[in-house]
Design a protein around this motif. Sequence first.
Motif, PDB file in Angstrom:
ATOM      1  N   LYS A  31      11.148  51.934  93.471  1.00 48.71           N
ATOM      2  CA  LYS A  31      12.301  51.905  94.361  1.00 48.71           C
ATOM      3  C   LYS A  31      12.769  50.466  94.503  1.00 48.71           C
ATOM      4  O   LYS A  31      12.013  49.578  94.854  1.00 48.71           O
ATOM      5  CB  LYS A  31      11.931  52.460  95.734  1.00 48.71           C
ATOM      6  N   LEU A  32      14.033  50.237  94.163  1.00 51.51           N
ATOM      7  CA  LEU A  32      14.639  48.923  94.267  1.00 51.51           C
ATOM      8  C   LEU A  32      15.879  49.006  95.129  1.00 51.51           C
ATOM      9  O   LEU A  32      16.592  50.008  95.121  1.00 51.51           O
ATOM     10  CB  LEU A  32      15.042  48.392  92.888  1.00 51.51           C
ATOM     11  N   LYS A  33      16.142  47.924  95.826  1.00 55.88           N
ATOM     12  CA  LYS A  33      17.383  47.859  96.591  1.00 55.88           C
ATOM     13  C   LYS A  33      18.531  47.676  95.610  1.00 55.88           C
ATOM     14  O   LYS A  33      18.358  47.056  94.552  1.00 55.88           O
ATOM     15  CB  LYS A  33      17.319  46.703  97.578  1.00 55.88           C
ATOM     16  N   PRO A  34      19.704  48.172  95.925  1.00 54.85           N
ATOM     17  CA  PRO A  34      20.826  48.106  94.982  1.00 54.85           C
ATOM     18  C   PRO A  34      21.205  46.686  94.575  1.00 54.85           C
ATOM     19  O   PRO A  34      21.510  46.439  93.409  1.00 54.85           O
ATOM     20  CB  PRO A  34      21.976  48.778  95.733  1.00 54.85           C
ATOM     21  N   HIS A  35      21.186  45.733  95.495  1.00 56.04           N
ATOM     22  CA  HIS A  35      21.591  44.374  95.124  1.00 56.04           C
ATOM     23  C   HIS A  35      20.576  43.727  94.185  1.00 56.04           C
ATOM     24  O   HIS A  35      20.941  42.900  93.353  1.00 56.04           O
ATOM     25  CB  HIS A  35      21.841  43.514  96.369  1.00 56.04           C
ATOM     26  N   ILE A  36      19.321  44.093  94.284  1.00 61.55           N
ATOM     27  CA  ILE A  36      18.317  43.577  93.355  1.00 61.55           C
ATOM     28  C   ILE A  36      18.552  44.160  91.965  1.00 61.55           C
ATOM     29  O   ILE A  36      18.478  43.454  90.953  1.00 61.55           O
ATOM     30  CB  ILE A  36      16.897  43.890  93.854  1.00 61.55           C
TER      31      ILE A  36
END
Length: 58
Positions: A31-36
């Motif tokens: 799971k990654l944040k969208p900006h990353i």
Amino acid sequence: MSKKSRKKEGPALLSAAGLVRFYEESDVGLKLKPHILVGIMVAFTIAIIALSKLMPIT
């Protein structure tokens, strides 16, 4: 039959007819944040462009 008992029979009838949706929510995976994720994609794109300029395919 009361209305409450009829509501309870609904899902049983649907499952008997094979009309129930089968899905499971899973927490498996990265799971990654969208900006990353956008940052990783931009960095990858810049790296590909830089490599194509440094080592052109002839």
